[in-house]
Design an enzyme around this catalytic site. Structure first.
Site, PDB file in Angstrom:
ATOM      1  N   ASP A  70       9.484  -3.573   2.076  1.00 32.66           N
ATOM      2  CA  ASP A  70       9.964  -4.833   2.645  1.00 32.66           C
ATOM      3  C   ASP A  70      11.486  -4.891   2.688  1.00 32.66           C
ATOM      4  OD1 ASP A  70      10.201  -4.944  -0.112  1.00 32.66           O
ATOM      5  OD2 ASP A  70       8.805  -6.594  -0.379  1.00 32.66           O
ATOM      6  N   ASN A 139       3.608 -14.805  -8.807  1.00 28.17           N
ATOM      7  CA  ASN A 139       2.499 -15.515  -8.147  1.00 28.17           C
ATOM      8  C   ASN A 139       1.441 -14.535  -7.619  1.00 28.17           C
ATOM      9  OD1 ASN A 139       3.815 -14.362  -6.032  1.00 28.17           O
ATOM     10  ND2 ASN A 139       4.387 -16.262  -4.995  1.00 28.17           N
ATOM     11  N   HIS A 141       2.051 -11.878  -5.734  1.00 33.27           N
ATOM     12  CA  HIS A 141       2.340 -11.248  -4.434  1.00 33.27           C
ATOM     13  C   HIS A 141       2.552  -9.749  -4.555  1.00 33.27           C
ATOM     14  CE1 HIS A 141       6.978 -12.077  -4.716  1.00 33.27           C
ATOM     15  NE2 HIS A 141       6.768 -10.810  -4.946  1.00 33.27           N
ATOM     16  N   GLU A 146       2.846 -13.204   0.284  1.00 32.67           N
ATOM     17  CA  GLU A 146       2.712 -14.328  -0.630  1.00 32.67           C
ATOM     18  C   GLU A 146       1.260 -14.812  -0.663  1.00 32.67           C
ATOM     19  OE1 GLU A 146       5.067 -14.889  -2.541  1.00 32.67           O
ATOM     20  OE2 GLU A 146       6.963 -15.406  -1.600  1.00 32.67           O
TER      21      GLU A 146
END
Ligand code: GLP
Length: 247
Positions: A70, A139, A141, A146
């Site tokens: 990313d 979280n 991810h 996400e």
């Protein structure tokens, strides 16, 4: 056989050593390995170990191809906060990887859709990713996928959650300056890798690891999808594994 293989080691250093030796082993077996790479704090000791292994002459990157997961959107690759700068500093400029074999999403172009499509094509054209290294967000991810990202998602522009922006704000002067978007390989893209290794260390990852392994397989916890992969391994330190089976 499906289901994640889990290794629990003493600390972050042991996690880095184990994952570095796994990467070195895969490259020695296949010098043309297509290697998927990740950024973040967790990866820093891993890259240090890889630099050391290279210096000791244990590994040759000259034919290895890399694809990073990313990149922030709207940031130039030369910016000190870009993931490209991180990789140049931590690995690319320190080992004998060839520039032409390094693949990166360019987050600073108007034609970002084309950038994403071309990235997918490039991955296919080299026969797919042999080994993908992953971290995990608090979280759950993976890359910048996400919670709520489709399991079929491909490389695309994504919106970052507030939590992720806050977690990553330590590298920027203020939360305001953390990009709101990124380009990220999709979950579908990641799942096509032949082998996946996820690293996590520290107590702050314990809950995400627990939910990924013990909870339901759901896109609310993106990393839980890895339990559907044929060859996925989690390499964890004791702190990251400390919430197992607490449901
Ligand atoms: C970022 C990256 C992820 C990485 C995660 C964890 O959001 N896009 O690929 O896994 O951070 O980072 P850290 O290792 O710093 O906790």
């Amino acid at each position: 056989m499906r289901g994640v293989k889990i290794l629990i080691l003493k600390d972050a250093e042991a996690v880095a050593k184990k994952s570095a030796s796994l990467i070195v082993e895969r490259i020695n077996k296949n010098p043309k390995l297509v290697l998927g790479l990740a950024t973040g704090e967790t990866m820093l000791p891993l890259y240090e170990e890889l630099r050391r292994a290279y210096k000791r002459g244990e590994v040759n990157f000259s034919e290895v191809k890399t694809f990073n997961l990313d990149e922030y959107f709207g940031i130039n690759s030369d910016d000190k906060n870009s993931y490209r700068s991180y990789m140049d500093k931590e690995l690319f400029n320190k080992v004998n990887l060839r520039k032409k074999n390094i693949n990166f999403l360019d987050g600073d172009v108007k034609e970002y859709k084309k950038v994403c499509i071309d990235y997918e094509k490039k991955i296919k054209s080299v026969g797919g990713i042999d080994l993908q290294i992953l971290g995990i967000g608090r979280n759950g991810h993976i890359a910048f996928n996400e919670p709520g990202s489709s399991f079929k998602s491909r490389t695309r522009k994504v919106r970052l959650s507030e939590r992720t922006r806050r977690d990553n704000s330590k590298y920027f002067f203020s939360l305001r300056r953390v990009p709101k978007f990124a380009l990220s390989m999709g979950i579908g893209t990641i799942m096509e890798s032949k082998e996946i290794v996820l690293l996590a260390s520290g107590k702050r990852k314990a809950n995400a690891i627990h939910k990924s392994i013990d909870g339901k397989i759901t896109n609310r916890i993106p990393a839980s999808v890895l339990r559907k992969h044929k060859k996925a391994t989690f390499i964890l330190d004791r702190a990251a594994a400390s919430d197992f089976n607490k449901i």
